[in-house]
Design a protein around this motif. Structure first.
Motif: not given
Length: 281
Positions: A173-177, A181-189, A191-195
């Protein structure tokens, strides 16, 4: 030994207790205020935790042999906290209008269909990542001081156990998952500038976080060896409770919002799903 379910809702939390055969023994409820204004919709996390401790304390006083607590919550809403788990700002609710421009920025960087393909969601400012971007842009001191970014399920689990983990359904529900792959999306994070290090570790539904911190046991009266479990987004739990286990069934849940929860045997065709949702612009 008894088991308890703790559900964190938008305006209140409830704790229910069951025996080993699944019979309902009792329940407790605590409400807390929500502030809605033109510029933002927020919830006081400290008041929410007071409600959580109160509901757990009431059940612990009546059923002292609670050995496990499963935590569910509503989605999207998040809070940045310091190392001790203390909130650094009022939590931004999923209905909060802030984050629209940041969501459009993500769409420009990655593409609307690519985001939908990764996350299973058509981009919208209701999801956590856009609001985190808004907070970083407008209140950078909060992100600089933050040691964790937590949604409501993992916030409560963290305060009870000291473990920062989030189940897959709530992470989605974050729109970053990444739902494949069932993990955080490195591409989205990126682009968002979030660690990514600020986010909780994604885990399957039903993963045990651990036993209660001494401080949590003292505040609630629960056994110190009681195990806390990350369960799911509240609508997923509602679907399970309603007996929706295959693609022949959907659940219509009415509460603060109305949610229709279908069940799929596999990830559906995202092009079809994409066309079924109203676009951001």
């Amino acid at each position: 030994m008894y088991i308890a379910g703790l559900d964190i809702g938008t305006t209140g939390c409830k704790c229910t207790v069951f025996d080993g055969d699944g019979h309902l023994l009792g329940k407790a409820y605590r409400d807390y205020p929500v502030r809605r204004a033109v510029g933002g919709h927020e919830i006081d996390i400290s008041a929410m935790m007071d409600g959580v401790y109160g509901a757990l304390s009431e059940m612990a006083s009546r059923y002292p042999d609670i050995g496990g607590i499963g935590v569910t919550s509503f989605g999207e809403t998040f809070v940045c906290v310091d190392g001790a788990g203390e909130p650094l700002h009022p939590a931004m609710l999923y209905t909060d209008p802030r984050g629209r421009e940041e969501c459009l920025e993500l769409v420009r960087k990655i593409g609307e269909k690519k985001i939908a393909e990764i996350t299973g969601l058509r981009p919208h400012e209701m999801y956590s990542i856009s609001k985190i971007m808004w907070l970083k842009r407008n209140r950078p001191e909060v992100l600089e001081a933050a040691r964790h970014i937590l949604l409501m399920e993992d916030y409560v689990v963290f305060r009870l156990t000291g473990v920062a983990q989030i189940d897959y359904s709530l992470a989605a529900r974050t729109m970053a998952f990444d739902i494949r792959k069932l993990c955080w999306s490195g591409e989205i994070l990126e682009a968002a500038g979030v660690d990514e290090k600020l986010l909780s570790v994604p885990v399957p539904t039903g993963t045990i976080a651990g036993s209660l911190l001494a401080s949590a046991a003292e505040k609630t009266g629960l056994r110190s060896d009681a195990q806390v479990v990350s369960v799911s987004h509240d609508q997923v739990s509602a679907a399970v409770g309603a007996g929706a286990f295959d693609a022949s069934v959907a659940v219509d849940g009415a509460g603060t919002v109305e949610c229709l929860t279908p069940v799929y045997d596999e990830i559906p065709d995202m092009d079809v799903m994409y066309q079924a949702v109203r676009p951001l612009v």
